[in-house]
Design an enzyme around this catalytic site. Structure first.
Site, PDB file in Angstrom:
ATOM      1  N   GLY A  46       0.833  -1.198   0.000  1.00 29.32           N
ATOM      2  CA  GLY A  46       0.000   0.000   0.000  1.00 29.32           C
ATOM      3  C   GLY A  46       0.861   1.238   0.000  1.00 29.32           C
ATOM      4  O   GLY A  46       2.015   1.204   0.454  1.00 29.32           O
ATOM      5  N   GLN A  51       2.970  10.014   0.984  1.00 28.17           N
ATOM      6  CA  GLN A  51       4.256   9.317   1.040  1.00 28.17           C
ATOM      7  C   GLN A  51       5.142   9.602  -0.175  1.00 28.17           C
ATOM      8  O   GLN A  51       6.336   9.309  -0.153  1.00 28.17           O
ATOM      9  CB  GLN A  51       4.045   7.801   1.149  1.00 28.17           C
ATOM     10  CG  GLN A  51       3.413   7.380   2.467  1.00 28.17           C
ATOM     11  CD  GLN A  51       3.302   5.875   2.536  1.00 28.17           C
ATOM     12  OE1 GLN A  51       2.335   5.297   2.051  1.00 28.17           O
ATOM     13  NE2 GLN A  51       4.299   5.225   3.108  1.00 28.17           N
ATOM     14  N   CYS A  88       6.097   0.249   7.179  1.00 32.93           N
ATOM     15  CA  CYS A  88       5.689   1.413   6.398  1.00 32.93           C
ATOM     16  C   CYS A  88       6.858   1.828   5.519  1.00 32.93           C
ATOM     17  O   CYS A  88       7.987   1.934   6.001  1.00 32.93           O
ATOM     18  CB  CYS A  88       5.298   2.552   7.339  1.00 32.93           C
ATOM     19  SG  CYS A  88       4.771   4.041   6.488  1.00 32.93           S
ATOM     20  N   LEU A  89       6.575   2.071   4.242  1.00 29.32           N
ATOM     21  CA  LEU A  89       7.662   2.460   3.329  1.00 29.32           C
ATOM     22  C   LEU A  89       8.291   3.788   3.737  1.00 29.32           C
ATOM     23  O   LEU A  89       9.437   4.060   3.380  1.00 29.32           O
ATOM     24  CB  LEU A  89       7.134   2.553   1.892  1.00 29.32           C
ATOM     25  CG  LEU A  89       6.666   1.224   1.280  1.00 29.32           C
ATOM     26  CD1 LEU A  89       6.091   1.459  -0.108  1.00 29.32           C
ATOM     27  CD2 LEU A  89       7.798   0.216   1.218  1.00 29.32           C
ATOM     28  N   HIS A 130      -4.266   1.548   7.501  1.00 29.16           N
ATOM     29  CA  HIS A 130      -2.933   2.148   7.548  1.00 29.16           C
ATOM     30  C   HIS A 130      -2.812   3.276   6.506  1.00 29.16           C
ATOM     31  O   HIS A 130      -2.356   4.375   6.816  1.00 29.16           O
ATOM     32  CB  HIS A 130      -1.893   1.040   7.298  1.00 29.16           C
ATOM     33  CG  HIS A 130      -0.469   1.514   7.245  1.00 29.16           C
ATOM     34  ND1 HIS A 130       0.481   1.107   8.149  1.00 29.16           N
ATOM     35  CD2 HIS A 130       0.181   2.349   6.384  1.00 29.16           C
ATOM     36  CE1 HIS A 130       1.644   1.695   7.856  1.00 29.16           C
ATOM     37  NE2 HIS A 130       1.488   2.432   6.785  1.00 29.16           N
ATOM     38  N   GLU A 131      -3.270   2.983   5.277  1.00 29.51           N
ATOM     39  CA  GLU A 131      -3.119   3.981   4.205  1.00 29.51           C
ATOM     40  C   GLU A 131      -4.038   5.171   4.419  1.00 29.51           C
ATOM     41  O   GLU A 131      -3.645   6.316   4.176  1.00 29.51           O
ATOM     42  CB  GLU A 131      -3.361   3.345   2.833  1.00 29.51           C
ATOM     43  CG  GLU A 131      -2.411   2.213   2.457  1.00 29.51           C
ATOM     44  CD  GLU A 131      -0.954   2.516   2.709  1.00 29.51           C
ATOM     45  OE1 GLU A 131      -0.539   3.692   2.601  1.00 29.51           O
ATOM     46  OE2 GLU A 131      -0.203   1.578   3.041  1.00 29.51           O
ATOM     47  N   HIS A 134      -2.684   7.678   6.729  1.00 32.27           N
ATOM     48  CA  HIS A 134      -1.708   8.602   6.128  1.00 32.27           C
ATOM     49  C   HIS A 134      -2.386   9.868   5.619  1.00 32.27           C
ATOM     50  O   HIS A 134      -1.784  10.941   5.622  1.00 32.27           O
ATOM     51  CB  HIS A 134      -0.987   7.933   4.947  1.00 32.27           C
ATOM     52  CG  HIS A 134       0.206   7.105   5.329  1.00 32.27           C
ATOM     53  ND1 HIS A 134       1.305   7.631   5.965  1.00 32.27           N
ATOM     54  CD2 HIS A 134       0.483   5.791   5.139  1.00 32.27           C
ATOM     55  CE1 HIS A 134       2.204   6.672   6.159  1.00 32.27           C
ATOM     56  NE2 HIS A 134       1.731   5.538   5.666  1.00 32.27           N
TER      57      HIS A 134
HETATM   58 ZN    ZN Z   1       2.678   3.754   5.756  1.00 32.27          ZN
END
Ligand code: ZN
Length: 165
Positions: A46, A51, A88-89, A130-131, A134
């Protein structure tokens, strides 16, 4: 398509609420394509627009059932509770335990601007939460219960950031 640089924790764009997308323009479509490419290249499941430095309410996901893009997604229903490990990226090399709903229902627009309603559970539900977090400037670190130790297999981990990027 083009791979975009992923911003990491500490960048203010990750901490601010993202703006609603008024219209799915060509620019938005291209951003979605680029976000998907960026997510796949990083072995993520995701990615949210903040991000990649864009403060707009757009997320992309693929939990193994093909690419999904959601514009202006809203969680309209949630049930259950589950504690599991997330990565998380934008927060490389950290894995934390987070409590999430086990199942969610999300409404939003797809990449063509068509209204969609998604019912998800398990990993898909967790990734959506999670997304969408953000988009409100909320990171997994804000919700973490504890650090987790994870042995990373870069090819099949939930989010396995590439070293040195
Ligand atoms: Zn993340």
């Amino acid at each position: 398509m083009a791979k975009l640089p992923v911003v990491t924790v500490g960048d203010p764009v990750l901490e601010q609420p993202a703006a609603e997308v008024p219209k799915i323009t060509k620019k938005v479509s291209k951003l979605i394509d680029d976000m998907l490419e960026t997510m796949y290249e990083a072995n993520g499941i995701g990615l949210a627009a903040p991000q990649v430095g864009v403060s707009q309410r757009i997320v992309v996901l693929d939990v193994g059932e093909g690419p999904v893009a959601l514009v202006n997604p809203v969680i309209v229903d949630a049930e259950g509770e589950d504690i599991d490990v997330e990565g998380c990226l934008s927060i490389p090399q950290r894995w934390v335990y987070v409590k999430r709903a086990t199942a969610v229902e999300v409404m939003g627009l797809n990449e063509k601007g068509k209204p969609v309603r998604i019912k998800a559970d398990g990993l898909y539900a967790r990734a959506l939460q999670h997304e969408i977090d953000h988009l409100d400037g909320v990171l997994m670190l804000d919700r973490m219960l504890a650090e987790a130790e994870v042995e990373v297999e870069p090819t099949d981990s939930e989010t396995a950031p590439e070293e040195g990027e």
